[in-house]
Design an enzyme around this catalytic site. Structure first.
Site, PDB file in Angstrom:
ATOM      1  N   CYS A 139      -7.523 -28.965  47.601  1.00 13.38           N
ATOM      2  CA  CYS A 139      -8.667 -28.295  46.958  1.00 13.38           C
ATOM      3  C   CYS A 139      -9.613 -29.285  46.279  1.00 13.38           C
ATOM      4  O   CYS A 139     -10.737 -28.933  45.930  1.00 13.38           O
ATOM      5  CB  CYS A 139      -8.179 -27.270  45.947  1.00 13.38           C
ATOM      6  SG  CYS A 139      -7.058 -26.088  46.675  1.00 13.38           S
ATOM      7  N   HIS A 187     -13.250 -25.225  40.700  1.00 11.56           N
ATOM      8  CA  HIS A 187     -12.602 -24.683  41.896  1.00 11.56           C
ATOM      9  C   HIS A 187     -12.297 -23.207  41.679  1.00 11.56           C
ATOM     10  O   HIS A 187     -11.730 -22.824  40.656  1.00 11.56           O
ATOM     11  CB  HIS A 187     -11.318 -25.480  42.166  1.00 11.56           C
ATOM     12  CG  HIS A 187     -10.473 -24.896  43.239  1.00 11.56           C
ATOM     13  ND1 HIS A 187     -10.986 -24.454  44.428  1.00 11.56           N
ATOM     14  CD2 HIS A 187      -9.132 -24.673  43.303  1.00 11.56           C
ATOM     15  CE1 HIS A 187      -9.998 -23.984  45.187  1.00 11.56           C
ATOM     16  NE2 HIS A 187      -8.869 -24.101  44.517  1.00 11.56           N
ATOM     17  N   ASN A 192     -10.156 -17.976  47.542  1.00 10.75           N
ATOM     18  CA  ASN A 192      -9.909 -19.407  47.339  1.00 10.75           C
ATOM     19  C   ASN A 192     -10.071 -20.121  48.680  1.00 10.75           C
ATOM     20  O   ASN A 192      -9.227 -19.989  49.562  1.00 10.75           O
ATOM     21  CB  ASN A 192      -8.496 -19.599  46.780  1.00 10.75           C
ATOM     22  CG  ASN A 192      -8.137 -21.056  46.532  1.00 10.75           C
ATOM     23  OD1 ASN A 192      -8.770 -21.963  47.072  1.00 10.75           O
ATOM     24  ND2 ASN A 192      -7.112 -21.283  45.732  1.00 10.75           N
TER      25      ASN A 192
HETATM   26  O1  UT7 Z   1      -6.077 -23.615  44.987  1.00 15.11           O
HETATM   27  C1  UT7 Z   1      -4.976 -24.368  44.596  1.00 15.11           C
HETATM   28  C2  UT7 Z   1      -4.531 -24.062  43.239  1.00 15.11           C
HETATM   29  N1  UT7 Z   1      -3.987 -22.744  43.195  1.00 15.11           N
HETATM   30  C3  UT7 Z   1      -3.959 -22.087  42.057  1.00 15.11           C
HETATM   31  O2  UT7 Z   1      -4.469 -22.555  41.080  1.00 15.11           O
HETATM   32  C4  UT7 Z   1      -3.242 -20.757  42.041  1.00 15.11           C
HETATM   33  C5  UT7 Z   1      -2.565 -20.559  40.711  1.00 15.11           C
HETATM   34  N2  UT7 Z   1      -1.763 -19.370  40.647  1.00 15.11           N
HETATM   35  C6  UT7 Z   1      -2.301 -18.109  40.602  1.00 15.11           C
HETATM   36  O3  UT7 Z   1      -3.502 -17.947  40.747  1.00 15.11           O
HETATM   37  C7  UT7 Z   1      -1.390 -16.936  40.312  1.00 15.11           C
HETATM   38  O4  UT7 Z   1      -0.112 -17.441  39.964  1.00 15.11           O
HETATM   39  C8  UT7 Z   1      -1.238 -15.961  41.519  1.00 15.11           C
HETATM   40  C9  UT7 Z   1      -2.531 -15.179  41.702  1.00 15.11           C
HETATM   41  C10 UT7 Z   1      -0.879 -16.708  42.760  1.00 15.11           C
HETATM   42  C11 UT7 Z   1      -0.121 -14.956  41.215  1.00 15.11           C
HETATM   43  O5  UT7 Z   1      -0.404 -14.277  39.991  1.00 15.11           O
HETATM   44  P1  UT7 Z   1       0.725 -14.170  38.865  1.00 15.11           P
HETATM   45  O6  UT7 Z   1       0.150 -13.368  37.778  1.00 15.11           O
HETATM   46  O7  UT7 Z   1       1.182 -15.564  38.540  1.00 15.11           O
HETATM   47  O8  UT7 Z   1       1.829 -13.323  39.576  1.00 15.11           O
HETATM   48  P2  UT7 Z   1       3.369 -13.671  39.769  1.00 15.11           P
HETATM   49  O9  UT7 Z   1       3.532 -14.622  40.894  1.00 15.11           O
HETATM   50  O10 UT7 Z   1       3.973 -14.006  38.466  1.00 15.11           O
HETATM   51  O11 UT7 Z   1       3.897 -12.247  40.222  1.00 15.11           O
HETATM   52  C12 UT7 Z   1       3.872 -11.124  39.324  1.00 15.11           C
HETATM   53  C13 UT7 Z   1       4.298  -9.895  40.084  1.00 15.11           C
HETATM   54  C14 UT7 Z   1       5.564 -10.118  40.916  1.00 15.11           C
HETATM   55  O12 UT7 Z   1       6.315  -8.918  40.875  1.00 15.11           O
HETATM   56  P3  UT7 Z   1       7.578  -8.785  39.897  1.00 15.11           P
HETATM   57  O13 UT7 Z   1       8.524  -9.886  40.278  1.00 15.11           O
HETATM   58  O14 UT7 Z   1       7.040  -8.936  38.503  1.00 15.11           O
HETATM   59  O15 UT7 Z   1       8.075  -7.405  40.201  1.00 15.11           O
HETATM   60  C15 UT7 Z   1       5.065 -10.329  42.315  1.00 15.11           C
HETATM   61  O16 UT7 Z   1       5.979  -9.955  43.303  1.00 15.11           O
HETATM   62  O17 UT7 Z   1       3.282  -9.540  41.031  1.00 15.11           O
HETATM   63  C16 UT7 Z   1       3.859  -9.400  42.325  1.00 15.11           C
HETATM   64  N3  UT7 Z   1       2.876  -9.762  43.333  1.00 15.11           N
HETATM   65  C17 UT7 Z   1       2.018  -8.882  43.882  1.00 15.11           C
HETATM   66  N4  UT7 Z   1       1.862  -7.564  43.704  1.00 15.11           N
HETATM   67  C18 UT7 Z   1       0.912  -6.959  44.427  1.00 15.11           C
HETATM   68  C19 UT7 Z   1       2.611 -11.007  43.821  1.00 15.11           C
HETATM   69  N5  UT7 Z   1       1.605 -10.924  44.721  1.00 15.11           N
HETATM   70  C20 UT7 Z   1       1.224  -9.622  44.772  1.00 15.11           C
HETATM   71  C21 UT7 Z   1       0.242  -8.927  45.487  1.00 15.11           C
HETATM   72  N6  UT7 Z   1       0.121  -7.612  45.293  1.00 15.11           N
HETATM   73  N7  UT7 Z   1      -0.580  -9.552  46.360  1.00 15.11           N
END
Ligand code: UT7
Length: 327
Positions: free
Chosen positions: A114, A254, A284
């Protein structure tokens, strides 16, 4: 008067095909509400079969060259930041060089995920400091949809396709690049990776069944590293330019997550209008995200002559970077 590297033209291009959060609801277990609140994304552009990284990069480049009033034959160098090249060999930059008819230009890709565009722009800046008459095309271009596991809801709702380009040359006026900061930390590479397809894990049935040809991301861990690194490189780049937060007219970060952008706005004490946001429309796009945003800001009249602009990026590797410039 110091000669600086100045961006004299910007361009961007995204595939015509749009995939909305509603479309994703019918493909995987997700919701528009989750994607919007957790990421800020409402839709993204996805390349059609046969539409490749170099096709997007060429369109973005033509737009940037046309704005700059520079012919492809005048280019000395083409640098493409990308992690999703058309092929392992040749580089996207060589394909772009051929398609543009830029026969005089050297061409190579930069692998910095990125941060690929800011790494490319920083390299261009160094070449121009050495020889201010050079005309360089710095590009960020990605077709991430072909490296995305469409059954993995934690990544497929985020990554998307697009390209952005900037023409850079030496200038004696007030504008130009003031500081560049490049960083990396390879020790945590497994948090964001495509394990397969390289020489460590050549493609075979085992690699495919493990899904190692797709992007893997430990989102929450990446988030924590990203906010820390982005805030730190923002301060570093501004300090090197002799600025404080108050000198800043526009932050182009970004576009990875709206919550990261909100965090940066708070930590850098910036009003909303000083933080550029287009993640809702494009998702992204990795190396393409900053040059697409820069081109949108430029074409919409948001960049005024004399404005102080800070660009910061973070991605797999990890890599992170900051560039300040006066427009
Ligand atoms: O470009 C390179 C750099 N990348 C970044 O900077 C990305 C950084 N990370 C993020 O933007 C976030 O961590 C994400 C958007 C990828 C994920 O968001 P989060 O708030 O960190 O979610 P999480 O991974 O902690 O997941 C929370 C919950 C989980 O369910 P449980 O275990 O709490 O029941 C996931 O399974 O959200 C669930 N989940 C979803 N639910 C519906 C994960 N993806 C989805 C989805 N739809 N697409």
């Amino acid at each position: 008067m110091t000669t600086r590297s100045k961006i004299v033209g910007t361009g961007s291009f995204v595939p015509e095909q749009v995939l909305t959060n509603r479309d994703l609801e019918s493909m995987i277990d997700t919701s528009d509400e989750w994607i919007t609140t957790r990421t800020g994304i409402k839709q993204r552009h996805i390349a059609r079969p046969g539409e490749n990284n170099s096709d997007l990069a060429v369109e973005a480049s033509r737009a940037a060259l046309s704005m700059a009033g520079i012919e492809p034959a005048e280019l000395d160098l083409i640098i493409v930041g990308t992690l999703t090249g058309d092929m392992p060999m040749p580089s996207v930059a060589c394909l772009v060089q051929d398609r543009l008819g830029a026969g005089h230009a050297g061409a190579f890709d930069v692998s910095a995920t990125c941060s690929g565009f800011l790494y490319s722009l920083s390299i261009a800046d160094k070449f121009i400091k050495d020889n201010p008459s050079m005309k360089i095309l710095a590009i960020g271009s990605e077709v991430l949809s072909r490296r995305t596991n469409w059954n993995d809801r934690t990544t497929c709702v985020i990554f998307a396709d697009g390209a952005g380009a900037a023409v850079v040359t030496g200038s004696d006026d007030e504008g130009g690049i003031l500081s560049t900061c490049l960083h990396a930390d390879g020790s945590v590479w497994e948090l964001l990776t495509i394990r397969g397809l390289g020489t460590a894990h050549p493609i075979d049935q085992d690699i495919i069944s493990k899904g190692w040809h797709y992007i893997e991301m430990k989102g929450r861990d990446v988030f924590k590293h990203a906010v820390k690194a982005l805030e730190s490189v923002a301060h570093e780049a501004m300090e090197r330019a002799g600025w404080t937060n108050e000198d800043l007219d526009l932050l182009i970060a970004h576009q990875a997550n709206i919550r990261i952008l909100d965090f940066l706005r708070e930590r850098l004490h910036l009003p909303k209008e000083k933080v550029f946001i287009n993640i809702d429309k494009y998702g992204n796009t990795s190396a393409a995200s900053i040059p697409i945003a820069l081109d949108e800001a430029n074409r919409s009249g948001r960049l005024k002559k004399g404005d102080n602009i800070l660009m910061i990026s973070f991605g797999g590797g990890f890599t992170w970077a900051g560039v300040t410039m006066r427009w």
